[in-house]
Design an enzyme around this catalytic site. Sequence first.
Site: not given
Ligand code: GLA
Length: 391
Positions: A128, A130-134, A166, A178, A227
């Site tokens: 959670g 913003g570094l794309s753990s999922s 996702e 991501d 989102y």
């Molecule tokens: C999340 C989403 C991405 C992108 C960013 C915002 O990380 O998974 O696809 O839209 O937000 O840039």
Amino acid sequence: MNLIDRITAIYQKTFGYVPAHIIRAPGRVNLLGEHVDYNDGFVLPAAIDRATYVAFSPTDAPHSMLVAVDFDQQATFSSDSIPTKVQADSLPLPEWGLYPAGVMWALMEEGLPVLSMNAVFASEVPRGSGLSSSASVEMAFLLAWQTLGGWTLPPMQRALLGQKAENRYVGVNCGIMDQFASACGVEDRLLLLDCRSLAWKTVPLPEHVAIVIADTTVRRKLTSGEYNKRRAACEEAVRLLQQDLPHIQALRDVSVEEFNRLAGKLPAEIERRARHVVEEIERAKQAEALLEAGDVRNFGRLMNECHVSLRDLYEVSCLELDVMVDIAQSLEGCYGARLTGAGFGGCTVNLVARDCADAFARRLADDFHSRTGLQPPIYITFPSNGAELIK
Ligand code: GLA
């Protein structure tokens, strides 16, 4: 003990033997092009040196059994239980289980064999944040099933299947950025992706700068709802602008001049959302030339503008992110600072002169602490390779 040794030891304790394989799949940081991937724009992320690791082996059991070290929980599922999002014993899947299960679902939809596995996984990518753990979890399991399945998909194809998982299984309408960064990362390079054609190239990170990530420790709330709303606003803007610009497919097709001419016709909130996207795509287009020329000063200026736009127009920032950015921009050696990823909390990304990076990190943590009472982890990070089999 490092994370690989830890998951190996837990695997051995749980299953009674050593795992056959280990995969590493990184998180990502995005430098420019935020909230534009689902508008067919350009993004400039890098895979980072923090990753999710999964230790696994094939099993003859009818179901896969996964141990999530970070949650101290386990879950089981099979091709039969996947469509209804339940475990082998009919209990609902825990939230973390939706990501590997979603990947299995997407692979089954492709008609690819998905073998049962025993797996233990853990992540260094904060959730959670913003570094794309999922995405890193998705890319790790995709590669794990590829390793067992005897089929090979190119990295971009794996990214697209992760995105499908996702969007359609987890229920977040994310773009491709991501999963792309986690699958396709290249050591020491930034990645420039055209989210329409999916063509991409690498761009250098000038040698004398460091990427510093600062975690506000504030975690996103209501993220998927907010989102998905942002995405819907962009789609609405396209629909309305098509009355004057019938050829457009996405906000990518609208120039800044056209937008300025037609903006008055849009409802105020839709106008703000769309303006961010149109101007951010323009900023991202300038990135390559600036970085190739080593012009970090002007590149950093674009990062700063991006933050203002995310704060005031796209409205995905929060107080703590604004404070972190504000402090960073006042410190010596900082070229640019902004929130990274979806927003609503999480991390900022900072471009900092390499010889100032340590002092910058210390000052940023201290000043943020004195202004908010929060203790922010700060990482100096390096662009890394995408998901890979390491054993
Ligand atoms: C999340 C989403 C991405 C992108 C960013 C915002 O990380 O998974 O696809 O839209 O937000 O840039």
